[in-house]
Motif scaffolding. Structure first.
Motif, PDB file in Angstrom:
ATOM      1  N   THR A   1     -22.964  -5.045   5.755  1.00 29.38           N
ATOM      2  CA  THR A   1     -21.529  -4.844   5.626  1.00 29.38           C
ATOM      3  C   THR A   1     -21.156  -3.519   6.265  1.00 29.38           C
ATOM      4  N   THR A   2     -20.025  -3.480   6.891  1.00 30.63           N
ATOM      5  CA  THR A   2     -19.520  -2.260   7.492  1.00 30.63           C
ATOM      6  C   THR A   2     -18.001  -2.330   7.519  1.00 30.63           C
ATOM      7  N   GLY A   3     -17.375  -1.158   7.696  1.00 31.95           N
ATOM      8  CA  GLY A   3     -15.926  -1.168   7.726  1.00 31.95           C
ATOM      9  C   GLY A   3     -15.371   0.195   8.041  1.00 31.95           C
ATOM     10  N   TYR A   4     -14.074   0.217   8.217  1.00 33.17           N
ATOM     11  CA  TYR A   4     -13.353   1.463   8.441  1.00 33.17           C
ATOM     12  C   TYR A   4     -12.214   1.502   7.434  1.00 33.17           C
ATOM     13  N   ASN A   5     -12.077   2.624   6.724  1.00 35.31           N
ATOM     14  CA  ASN A   5     -11.076   2.731   5.676  1.00 35.31           C
ATOM     15  C   ASN A   5     -10.285   4.024   5.828  1.00 35.31           C
ATOM     16  N   PHE A   6      -9.015   3.966   5.467  1.00 39.66           N
ATOM     17  CA  PHE A   6      -8.138   5.134   5.440  1.00 39.66           C
ATOM     18  C   PHE A   6      -7.459   5.168   4.092  1.00 39.66           C
ATOM     19  N   GLY A   7      -7.434   6.361   3.467  1.00 38.30           N
ATOM     20  CA  GLY A   7      -6.792   6.502   2.170  1.00 38.30           C
ATOM     21  C   GLY A   7      -5.933   7.750   2.106  1.00 38.30           C
ATOM     22  N   LYS A   8      -4.810   7.646   1.444  1.00 41.73           N
ATOM     23  CA  LYS A   8      -3.901   8.779   1.273  1.00 41.73           C
ATOM     24  C   LYS A   8      -3.259   8.682  -0.092  1.00 41.73           C
TER      25      LYS A   8
ATOM     26  N   SER B   1      -0.227   6.131  -3.678  1.00 42.18           N
ATOM     27  CA  SER B   1      -1.506   6.074  -2.941  1.00 42.18           C
ATOM     28  C   SER B   1      -1.444   4.937  -1.934  1.00 42.18           C
ATOM     29  N   LEU B   2      -1.999   5.147  -0.753  1.00 46.40           N
ATOM     30  CA  LEU B   2      -2.026   4.161   0.327  1.00 46.40           C
ATOM     31  C   LEU B   2      -3.448   4.026   0.831  1.00 46.40           C
ATOM     32  N   ASP B   3      -3.967   2.818   0.807  1.00 42.27           N
ATOM     33  CA  ASP B   3      -5.327   2.542   1.300  1.00 42.27           C
ATOM     34  C   ASP B   3      -5.270   1.338   2.227  1.00 42.27           C
ATOM     35  N   TYR B   4      -5.889   1.453   3.382  1.00 39.72           N
ATOM     36  CA  TYR B   4      -6.009   0.307   4.284  1.00 39.72           C
ATOM     37  C   TYR B   4      -7.279   0.442   5.109  1.00 39.72           C
ATOM     38  N   GLY B   5      -7.726  -0.699   5.644  1.00 38.17           N
ATOM     39  CA  GLY B   5      -8.951  -0.688   6.431  1.00 38.17           C
ATOM     40  C   GLY B   5      -9.413  -2.090   6.786  1.00 38.17           C
ATOM     41  N   VAL B   6     -10.523  -2.153   7.471  1.00 43.54           N
ATOM     42  CA  VAL B   6     -11.139  -3.436   7.847  1.00 43.54           C
ATOM     43  C   VAL B   6     -12.585  -3.431   7.371  1.00 43.54           C
ATOM     44  N   THR B   7     -13.053  -4.629   6.970  1.00 40.18           N
ATOM     45  CA  THR B   7     -14.417  -4.763   6.466  1.00 40.18           C
ATOM     46  C   THR B   7     -15.086  -5.948   7.141  1.00 40.18           C
ATOM     47  N   LEU B   8     -16.305  -5.764   7.585  1.00 44.63           N
ATOM     48  CA  LEU B   8     -17.090  -6.829   8.215  1.00 44.63           C
ATOM     49  C   LEU B   8     -18.289  -7.127   7.335  1.00 44.63           C
ATOM     50  N   ASP B   9     -18.454  -8.394   6.971  1.00 38.77           N
ATOM     51  CA  ASP B   9     -19.615  -8.849   6.190  1.00 38.77           C
ATOM     52  C   ASP B   9     -20.367  -9.903   6.996  1.00 38.77           C
TER      53      ASP B   9
ATOM     54  N   ALA C   1      -9.112  -7.621   6.951  1.00 44.35           N
ATOM     55  CA  ALA C   1      -8.254  -6.436   6.897  1.00 44.35           C
ATOM     56  C   ALA C   1      -7.541  -6.413   5.550  1.00 44.35           C
ATOM     57  N   SER C   2      -7.357  -5.198   5.010  1.00 44.66           N
ATOM     58  CA  SER C   2      -6.687  -5.080   3.716  1.00 44.66           C
ATOM     59  C   SER C   2      -5.808  -3.837   3.707  1.00 44.66           C
ATOM     60  N   ILE C   3      -4.764  -3.894   2.924  1.00 43.68           N
ATOM     61  CA  ILE C   3      -3.878  -2.758   2.737  1.00 43.68           C
ATOM     62  C   ILE C   3      -3.361  -2.784   1.301  1.00 43.68           C
ATOM     63  N   GLU C   4      -3.276  -1.603   0.694  1.00 48.92           N
ATOM     64  CA  GLU C   4      -2.810  -1.511  -0.687  1.00 48.92           C
ATOM     65  C   GLU C   4      -1.958  -0.253  -0.834  1.00 48.92           C
ATOM     66  N   ASP C   5      -0.764  -0.430  -1.291  1.00 49.55           N
ATOM     67  CA  ASP C   5       0.177   0.686  -1.475  1.00 49.55           C
ATOM     68  C   ASP C   5       0.641   0.666  -2.925  1.00 49.55           C
ATOM     69  N   ASN C   6       0.281   1.709  -3.699  1.00 50.92           N
ATOM     70  CA  ASN C   6       0.643   1.805  -5.111  1.00 50.92           C
ATOM     71  C   ASN C   6       1.569   3.008  -5.329  1.00 50.92           C
ATOM     72  N   ASN C   7       2.623   2.811  -6.115  1.00 52.08           N
ATOM     73  CA  ASN C   7       3.585   3.870  -6.412  1.00 52.08           C
ATOM     74  C   ASN C   7       3.918   3.828  -7.899  1.00 52.08           C
ATOM     75  N   SER C   8       4.206   5.043  -8.446  1.00 52.86           N
ATOM     76  CA  SER C   8       4.601   5.115  -9.856  1.00 52.86           C
ATOM     77  C   SER C   8       5.532   6.294 -10.080  1.00 52.86           C
ATOM     78  N   VAL C   9       6.391   6.169 -11.078  1.00 55.66           N
ATOM     79  CA  VAL C   9       7.286   7.243 -11.515  1.00 55.66           C
ATOM     80  C   VAL C   9       7.062   7.404 -13.017  1.00 55.66           C
ATOM     81  N   GLN C  10       6.615   8.592 -13.443  1.00 57.27           N
ATOM     82  CA  GLN C  10       6.240   8.790 -14.845  1.00 57.27           C
ATOM     83  C   GLN C  10       6.765  10.128 -15.375  1.00 57.27           C
ATOM     84  N   ASN C  11       6.926  10.198 -16.677  1.00 51.08           N
ATOM     85  CA  ASN C  11       7.185  11.461 -17.370  1.00 51.08           C
ATOM     86  C   ASN C  11       5.843  11.998 -17.849  1.00 51.08           C
ATOM     87  N   LEU C  12       5.463  13.195 -17.354  1.00 45.34           N
ATOM     88  CA  LEU C  12       4.128  13.723 -17.602  1.00 45.34           C
ATOM     89  C   LEU C  12       4.170  14.986 -18.464  1.00 45.34           C
TER      90      LEU C  12
END
Length: 434
Positions: free
Chosen positions: A284-291, A97-105, A67-78
């Motif tokens: 390999t197989t898995g389920y992933n969610f991204g936002k 951005s938020l990504d999480y899921g499970v992977t089977l190998d 299982a994995s989860i990754e949450d990235n945030n940034s504040v920038q002048n664009l």
């Protein structure tokens, strides 16, 4: 006090003294050794480790789920210039951005390497069992040898005690004869010197006896000050036959069995090396969610979720001929393992044969030294009576006395040496009574 009650009181006192001292049998010593000895406990724990390691998962036969989860945030002048020429600027623009899921190998095929690895884990467990057996046989054998050495020393103490009693009688008799003018002062002095010599030998023997007790307590892994007394007799198994011992050695000796298991492990290692010639197929197989969310851009937010699956394969096409070299090395290691078995067989059979010859010699010496002790005792009894009536010189008396004590010591030593050979023979054949 009525003098007729003295023997009865003496027996009561003797019983109380003996009851205060532990009588340690050889069976009890073996039980304590198996339970307490540190090296036996360590070897048993190693076997438990090898047993726990026998699993399909350790061999790589089962899938892995992560299982994995990754949450990235940034504040920038664009500052952005779009394709239509318009410009957009914003300070402190937030992006996340938020990504999480499970992977089977799962490795489906690897040239059967995983099955060889699983068998190797089983062989490691068998090797641990043989190593534990060897440690138990070694430590129990050491305890038995020390125990019977202690018995022998007890017998020597008894022999020295009897010779001191005779020497004390001789001193008393020499003094009586000197007082009535039938002996010279020199005879009294010689008798006293011999008594002092015997007492010195007794003190040395007591020191050795005490040190051997400490050594046995150490081997039993208990309080070194524990006082005890060994059963004062050595019984030797005189029925051992060399052909039976050889056949049992070939079947039961843990050192030899360990070499055989090591050869089997080498065979399995070679199988794993050869497996590299075949492709490795995996799934390999898995389920992933991204936002994701963005303050600026053509897309300010997005979401995704779903399953993924796939198959893959790898095949080693060329590795600088390392595969060939590894296989050659594996075959030579297997050949060395076979040679090690033959070498161990020859070494053990040679040691068994020489030990058996020593065993036969010691068995014959038991009867011979037993007869010598009886003859020396009879000779001493006659010499003592002759000395009482003054018809033999002091040196002849002392010679008879020393002959008797030496005969008792040799008889005790012959039984100990025969028992020592018996223990080693049974230890090598894996038949030591535990």
């Amino acid at each position: 006090m009525n003098i007729t009650k003295l023997p009865f009181l003496f027996l009561i006192i003797l019983h109380l003294n003996s009851a205060a001292q532990e009588i340690l049998t050889i069976e009890d010593a073996v039980k304590i050794t198996v339970k307490n000895n540190y090296q036996i406990i360590t070897a048993a724990n190693n076997l438990k480790i090898d047993s726990v390691s026998v699993s399909p998962g350790f061999a790589g036969m089962l899938p892995t789920l992560e299982a994995s989860i990754e949450d990235n945030n940034s504040v920038q002048n664009l500052s952005q210039t779009r394709t239509d020429g318009s410009q957009v600027e914003q300070d402190n623009a937030k992006n996340n951005s938020l990504d999480y899921g499970v992977t089977l190998d799962w490795t489906l095929f690897d040239g059967l390497s995983m099955f060889a690895a699983y068998d190797q884990l089983k062989q490691n467990r068998e090797l641990g069992a043989e190593e534990l057996k060897q440690v138990v046989l070694t430590k129990v054998g050491e305890v038995m040898i020390t125990y019977y050495d202690l018995v022998q020393q007890q017998q020597q103490l008894a022999a020295l005690d009897s010779t001191i009693y005779i020497s004390e009688q001789r001193v008393e008799l020499a003094r009586n004869r000197f007082s009535i003018g039938k002996a010279s002062k020199l005879e009294v002095l010689n008798a006293q010197v011999d008594l002092n010599t015997d007492q010195t030998l007794m003190q040395r023997q007591k020191e050795l006896y005490a040190n051997t007790k400490i050594q046995l307590n150490e081997q039993l892994a208990r309080d070194l000050t524990t006082d005890f007394k060994a059963v004062p007799e050595i019984f030797v198994d005189q029925s051992l036959l060399l052909p039976d011992l050889e056949s049992k050695l070939m079947a039961n000796n843990p050192e030899l069995n360990a070499e055989r298991i090591s050869k089997r492990i080498s065979e399995l290692e070679l199988k794993q090396v050869k497996a590299s010639r075949y492709p490795t197929i995996y799934a390999t197989t898995g389920y992933n969610f991204g936002k994701s969310e963005s303050s600026l851009g053509f897309t300010t937010s997005s979401e995704s979720n779903g399953f993924s699956y796939g198959f893959g394969a790898t095949l080693n096409l060329f590795d600088g001929f390392n595969q060939n070299r590894n296989e050659k090395i594996g075959k030579m290691e297997l050949e060395n393992a076979a040679i090690a078995i033959k070498e161990k067989e020859q070494q053990l059979l040679s040691t068994l044969s020489t030990t058996y010859q020593t065993y036969l010699t010691n068995i014959s010496l038991i009867e011979l030294e037993g007869n010598n002790e009886a003859i020396a005792k009879e000779n001493l009894d006659i010499t003592v009576e002759k000395y009482r009536i003054g018809i033999i010189p002091t040196i002849e008396f002392r010679t008879a006395q020393l002959n008797y004590i030496n005969a008792r010591v040799r008889f005790s030593n012959a039984k100990f040496q025969a028992k020592l050979s018996e223990i080693i023979l049974k230890q090598m054949s894996g038949e030591l009574d535990i």
